[in-house]
Design a protein around this motif. Sequence first.
Motif, PDB file in Angstrom:
ATOM      1  N   VAL A 109       1.003  -1.220  -0.280  1.00 27.65           N
ATOM      2  CA  VAL A 109       0.085   0.127  -0.317  1.00 27.65           C
ATOM      3  C   VAL A 109       0.794   1.275   0.085  1.00 27.65           C
ATOM      4  O   VAL A 109       0.425   2.466  -0.908  1.00 27.65           O
ATOM      5  CB  VAL A 109      -1.263  -0.026   1.345  1.00 27.65           C
ATOM      6  CG1 VAL A 109      -1.356   1.710   1.335  1.00 27.65           C
ATOM      7  CG2 VAL A 109      -2.034  -1.155   0.927  1.00 27.65           C
ATOM      8  N   GLU A 110       2.436   1.102   0.775  1.00 28.51           N
ATOM      9  CA  GLU A 110       2.336   2.674   0.967  1.00 28.51           C
ATOM     10  C   GLU A 110       3.763   2.632  -0.356  1.00 28.51           C
ATOM     11  O   GLU A 110       4.035   3.792  -1.078  1.00 28.51           O
ATOM     12  CB  GLU A 110       3.605   2.347   2.495  1.00 28.51           C
ATOM     13  CG  GLU A 110       3.233   2.139   3.547  1.00 28.51           C
ATOM     14  CD  GLU A 110       4.098   1.454   4.023  1.00 28.51           C
ATOM     15  OE1 GLU A 110       5.153   1.288   3.973  1.00 28.51           O
ATOM     16  OE2 GLU A 110       3.512   1.578   6.229  1.00 28.51           O
ATOM     17  N   ARG A 111       3.729   2.086  -0.641  1.00 25.38           N
ATOM     18  CA  ARG A 111       4.795   1.586  -1.714  1.00 25.38           C
ATOM     19  C   ARG A 111       3.916   1.403  -3.481  1.00 25.38           C
ATOM     20  O   ARG A 111       5.122   1.480  -4.522  1.00 25.38           O
ATOM     21  CB  ARG A 111       5.629   1.030  -1.868  1.00 25.38           C
ATOM     22  CG  ARG A 111       6.182   0.853  -0.793  1.00 25.38           C
ATOM     23  CD  ARG A 111       7.507   0.011  -0.228  1.00 25.38           C
ATOM     24  NE  ARG A 111       8.683   0.676   0.736  1.00 25.38           N
ATOM     25  CZ  ARG A 111      10.192   0.257   1.041  1.00 25.38           C
ATOM     26  NH1 ARG A 111      10.437  -0.559   0.037  1.00 25.38           N
ATOM     27  NH2 ARG A 111      10.346   0.363   2.250  1.00 25.38           N
ATOM     28  N   CYS A 112       2.714   1.599  -3.576  1.00 25.77           N
ATOM     29  CA  CYS A 112       1.923   1.677  -4.997  1.00 25.77           C
ATOM     30  C   CYS A 112       2.150   2.542  -5.587  1.00 25.77           C
ATOM     31  O   CYS A 112       2.662   4.096  -5.015  1.00 25.77           O
ATOM     32  CB  CYS A 112       0.386   1.017  -4.395  1.00 25.77           C
ATOM     33  SG  CYS A 112      -0.841   2.164  -3.592  1.00 25.77           S
ATOM     34  N   ASP A 126      -9.493   0.692   1.959  1.00 20.16           N
ATOM     35  CA  ASP A 126      -9.804  -0.108   3.314  1.00 20.16           C
ATOM     36  C   ASP A 126      -8.214  -0.543   2.963  1.00 20.16           C
ATOM     37  O   ASP A 126      -8.253  -1.748   3.465  1.00 20.16           O
ATOM     38  CB  ASP A 126     -11.062  -1.297   2.759  1.00 20.16           C
ATOM     39  CG  ASP A 126     -12.441  -0.604   2.809  1.00 20.16           C
ATOM     40  OD1 ASP A 126     -12.230   0.080   3.585  1.00 20.16           O
ATOM     41  OD2 ASP A 126     -12.559  -1.833   2.494  1.00 20.16           O
ATOM     42  N   LYS A 127      -7.770  -0.176   3.912  1.00 16.77           N
ATOM     43  CA  LYS A 127      -5.819  -0.569   3.298  1.00 16.77           C
ATOM     44  C   LYS A 127      -5.650  -1.592   4.666  1.00 16.77           C
ATOM     45  O   LYS A 127      -5.542  -2.718   4.206  1.00 16.77           O
ATOM     46  CB  LYS A 127      -4.768   1.224   3.973  1.00 16.77           C
ATOM     47  CG  LYS A 127      -5.042   2.024   2.886  1.00 16.77           C
ATOM     48  CD  LYS A 127      -4.517   3.113   3.283  1.00 16.77           C
ATOM     49  CE  LYS A 127      -4.642   4.918   1.880  1.00 16.77           C
ATOM     50  NZ  LYS A 127      -3.738   5.381   3.223  1.00 16.77           N
ATOM     51  N   GLU A 128      -6.104  -1.346   6.370  1.00 19.22           N
ATOM     52  CA  GLU A 128      -6.214  -2.467   6.813  1.00 19.22           C
ATOM     53  C   GLU A 128      -6.519  -3.562   6.935  1.00 19.22           C
ATOM     54  O   GLU A 128      -6.100  -4.754   6.917  1.00 19.22           O
ATOM     55  CB  GLU A 128      -6.675  -1.836   8.229  1.00 19.22           C
ATOM     56  CG  GLU A 128      -6.459  -2.328   9.585  1.00 19.22           C
ATOM     57  CD  GLU A 128      -4.476  -2.484  10.103  1.00 19.22           C
ATOM     58  OE1 GLU A 128      -4.513  -2.858  11.229  1.00 19.22           O
ATOM     59  OE2 GLU A 128      -4.450  -0.891   9.379  1.00 19.22           O
ATOM     60  N   ILE A 129      -8.047  -3.842   5.538  1.00 23.00           N
ATOM     61  CA  ILE A 129      -8.154  -4.481   5.637  1.00 23.00           C
ATOM     62  C   ILE A 129      -7.319  -5.498   4.519  1.00 23.00           C
ATOM     63  O   ILE A 129      -7.150  -6.282   4.109  1.00 23.00           O
ATOM     64  CB  ILE A 129      -9.631  -4.990   4.725  1.00 23.00           C
ATOM     65  CG1 ILE A 129     -10.561  -4.166   6.197  1.00 23.00           C
ATOM     66  CG2 ILE A 129     -10.667  -6.263   4.387  1.00 23.00           C
ATOM     67  CD1 ILE A 129     -12.126  -3.993   5.575  1.00 23.00           C
ATOM     68  N   SER A 172      -5.799 -10.797  -7.292  1.00 25.39           N
ATOM     69  CA  SER A 172      -7.293 -10.577  -7.380  1.00 25.39           C
ATOM     70  C   SER A 172      -7.736  -9.024  -6.010  1.00 25.39           C
ATOM     71  O   SER A 172      -8.300  -8.080  -6.534  1.00 25.39           O
ATOM     72  CB  SER A 172      -8.185 -11.414  -7.059  1.00 25.39           C
ATOM     73  OG  SER A 172      -9.733 -11.133  -6.375  1.00 25.39           O
ATOM     74  N   MET A 173      -7.353  -9.121  -5.083  1.00 24.04           N
ATOM     75  CA  MET A 173      -6.801  -8.674  -4.130  1.00 24.04           C
ATOM     76  C   MET A 173      -6.712  -7.057  -3.918  1.00 24.04           C
ATOM     77  O   MET A 173      -7.316  -6.219  -3.941  1.00 24.04           O
ATOM     78  CB  MET A 173      -6.150  -8.823  -2.512  1.00 24.04           C
ATOM     79  CG  MET A 173      -6.883 -10.153  -2.559  1.00 24.04           C
ATOM     80  SD  MET A 173      -5.558 -11.002  -1.282  1.00 24.04           S
ATOM     81  CE  MET A 173      -4.758  -9.512   0.151  1.00 24.04           C
ATOM     82  N   VAL A 174      -5.412  -6.652  -4.994  1.00 20.43           N
ATOM     83  CA  VAL A 174      -4.735  -5.615  -5.507  1.00 20.43           C
ATOM     84  C   VAL A 174      -5.616  -4.848  -6.251  1.00 20.43           C
ATOM     85  O   VAL A 174      -6.337  -3.508  -6.175  1.00 20.43           O
ATOM     86  CB  VAL A 174      -3.910  -5.857  -5.948  1.00 20.43           C
ATOM     87  CG1 VAL A 174      -3.139  -4.757  -7.045  1.00 20.43           C
ATOM     88  CG2 VAL A 174      -1.977  -6.332  -4.945  1.00 20.43           C
ATOM     89  N   ARG A 175      -6.698  -5.292  -6.893  1.00 18.07           N
ATOM     90  CA  ARG A 175      -7.737  -5.500  -8.084  1.00 18.07           C
ATOM     91  C   ARG A 175      -8.536  -4.777  -7.629  1.00 18.07           C
ATOM     92  O   ARG A 175      -9.131  -3.423  -7.466  1.00 18.07           O
ATOM     93  CB  ARG A 175      -7.871  -5.940  -9.001  1.00 18.07           C
ATOM     94  CG  ARG A 175      -9.249  -5.420  -9.916  1.00 18.07           C
ATOM     95  CD  ARG A 175      -8.952  -6.425 -11.706  1.00 18.07           C
ATOM     96  NE  ARG A 175      -9.513  -7.609 -10.861  1.00 18.07           N
ATOM     97  CZ  ARG A 175      -9.485  -8.920 -10.860  1.00 18.07           C
ATOM     98  NH1 ARG A 175      -8.055  -9.337 -11.257  1.00 18.07           N
ATOM     99  NH2 ARG A 175     -10.097 -10.435 -10.596  1.00 18.07           N
ATOM    100  N   GLY A 176      -9.231  -5.390  -6.351  1.00 17.62           N
ATOM    101  CA  GLY A 176     -10.270  -5.513  -5.401  1.00 17.62           C
ATOM    102  C   GLY A 176     -10.338  -3.896  -4.338  1.00 17.62           C
ATOM    103  O   GLY A 176     -10.477  -3.131  -3.754  1.00 17.62           O
ATOM    104  N   HIS A 177      -8.687  -3.836  -4.076  1.00 17.12           N
ATOM    105  CA  HIS A 177      -8.624  -2.237  -3.361  1.00 17.12           C
ATOM    106  C   HIS A 177      -7.952  -1.909  -3.882  1.00 17.12           C
ATOM    107  O   HIS A 177      -7.518  -0.436  -3.193  1.00 17.12           O
ATOM    108  CB  HIS A 177      -7.816  -2.947  -2.026  1.00 17.12           C
ATOM    109  CG  HIS A 177      -8.958  -4.128  -0.835  1.00 17.12           C
ATOM    110  ND1 HIS A 177      -8.790  -3.550  -0.503  1.00 17.12           N
ATOM    111  CD2 HIS A 177      -8.761  -5.201  -1.398  1.00 17.12           C
ATOM    112  CE1 HIS A 177      -9.601  -4.526   0.783  1.00 17.12           C
ATOM    113  NE2 HIS A 177      -9.752  -5.421  -0.271  1.00 17.12           N
ATOM    114  N   HIS A 178      -7.605  -1.374  -5.180  1.00 19.90           N
ATOM    115  CA  HIS A 178      -7.561  -0.847  -6.237  1.00 19.90           C
ATOM    116  C   HIS A 178      -5.950   0.325  -5.331  1.00 19.90           C
ATOM    117  O   HIS A 178      -5.579   1.566  -5.693  1.00 19.90           O
ATOM    118  CB  HIS A 178      -7.930   0.886  -6.280  1.00 19.90           C
ATOM    119  CG  HIS A 178      -9.422   0.750  -6.711  1.00 19.90           C
ATOM    120  ND1 HIS A 178     -10.769   1.860  -6.086  1.00 19.90           N
ATOM    121  CD2 HIS A 178     -10.154  -0.227  -6.662  1.00 19.90           C
ATOM    122  CE1 HIS A 178     -11.727   1.204  -7.176  1.00 19.90           C
ATOM    123  NE2 HIS A 178     -11.578  -0.136  -7.534  1.00 19.90           N
TER     124      HIS A 178
END
Length: 682
Positions: A535-538, A546-549, A582-588
Amino acid sequence: MVLYLGRLCLRRQPQRLISGLFRYKQRYPPSSRWTTNFSKPPRPFGTKVTLLSLLSPAAFVALSEEENGDGKTPEEHMLEASRAEIAKEIPDDIHGLKRAWRAIYLGVDLYIFEPIATTFRFLHLVVIFIPVLATIPAIWFGGRRKDHDNERVGTLWWYSFLVHSMERAGPAFIKLGQWAASRSDIFPTQMCCIMSSLHSNAPAHSFRHTKRTIEQAFDGRPFEDIFDEFQEKPLGVGAIAQVYKAKLKPDLAASGDTDVEQGSPNMRQRVRKNVDRVVKSTPQRVPSSYVAIKVLHPKVERMVRRDLRIMSFFAAVINAIPTLEWLDFPNEVAQFGEMMRLQLDLRIESANLTMFRKKFKDRTTAWFPFPYAEHTTRQVLIEEFASGIPLAAFLEDGGGIFQKEIADEGLDAFLHMLLIDNFVHADLHPGNIMVRFYKPERIDLSLGRHKQSDSPIHSEDVTEEILQQLRPHRHHPEAWVKQLDQIDKEGYRPQLIFIDTGLVTALNATNRKNFLDLFKAIAEFDGYRAGHLMVERCRQPEAVIDKEIFALKMQHLVLGVKSKTFALGNIKIGDILNEVLSMVRGHHVRMEGDFVNVVISILLLEGIGRTLDPNLDLFKSALPILRQLGAHGGGTSLLKSVREGDTSMLKVWVGLEARKFLQASAEQVETCVKYDQLSPNI
């Protein structure tokens, strides 16, 4: 209005001359060997253009090897040089009427002709894609298909319609679809699957154009004096080029691996090579006298350039729509444009071949075709014809007794590219991997000069003979496997040859650091930290949902892997990486394109490997690479990392070594005895 739209698409100007390029003329002067590399450029208007027109594949290799400390990858350096060579600008040393005439010419071309041509191209694309946009509502109709990721029937139909329209739109859109198929971090999985079937329906260009382009590459030498044989029907016609097979005249054919040979080997080199031959058979490398010739389609560069401008315009429009800015389409189109431009200069592909051959010269079995760099130009690539059978044939009919060996060799080559070289073939589908068979080299017991009879020039090339035995059995699995058994009994071994090296992934300093930090977090089974690092380095941390999730999901995924430490061979890395994407796509979470390319390559290679060998263990295959990193550091010393308190790599290494020891079996010992690997007879 249409002229305004065309000029709006032209806002991006060609790249300027890159700084520091003149030092390469001093280090790599255009000797007589290289001055015949390129077709005569348009009339040079100054020293800068003259210098840049002399760029050869050797200069591109020098660009890729030099460390400039600017954080750029070898591909970025080569692309800058390539674009600077054809940049349209007025040199400072032109004055008077010539300068005025040049200014008028460039003004008419850039601000009148190109806007008009771009506008007509835009209208053509409107006709093609308006029906696609009009049928978008179809994605909400039809029942859901559980065997297609629960997508609706209407959605699947619309994806297919989109692919068909992209095929009609031309080379840039065909390549765009193929690129989109690899970006499952952005697009739905089923869309990527359907996009992967996209292929070019481009007509072949005229043989007259091919003949003229090749003669220019050979400095005007008559076509009949270049080849003994030439198959006028192309082997394949792609979106931007077509490929022929030919046989060079004896005075032009390569006599050996001259680009990687280092003269007579000393005692230490002979001993090391003998050890390689005992532990793993080494093939006799004999460049074929047949060559593959790739020729760009005429005017393809101008067409691609216009399409990229139109794509950039619409990417900016889409990015202005609320909630869609996280996709960052302008940046994606810019990266796609770089990928296209890399393929429009065939000297870069030749340089990539040379780089791969240098990196693999001391490694066993996996190999790359010999590039004829002195006759390669921007429009023409000439390389050794890779005689072999596509890996796809072994996936369809089975690998027989060789299936485990082929899978292990392919995975070993990829892991070397990724972990040791940071120079990864970015298009590793089964069609770009060939399998040939060879007789293992003899152990060299000579203490003096290397015998002439051991030279590749005097080695017998048996490749075609073996291939003739296999080809009649295609699509007949039982006969195919039986013939492979016979080839094994005759003492032949498989060799993988990688082709089509136009695209290479190399992580820059920032992405490399992010990759290693993420690897360390996963190696320590700290999925929560790995999630937060992603998340930090995207690209856009503020757009993540929902970064925590997301971090907790990563922790759950990694803990699931940790619970199967001694059954890692049963874990499909592809399934894990697909879940991550899939998680990357779902959480942008917008990852860098190069990073995603590495992930996609791992997905593809593991899928190919498990098709050949269902028991393929990616972690086990990584163990020799970790040993090499421990011994040589791969550029960074493992011991130094431990001294600095970083023990993650050491933990992975020790853990895999212990697991390998505990899983040792009588079958492995029996294999060593069977193939005389414990105390080989000399």
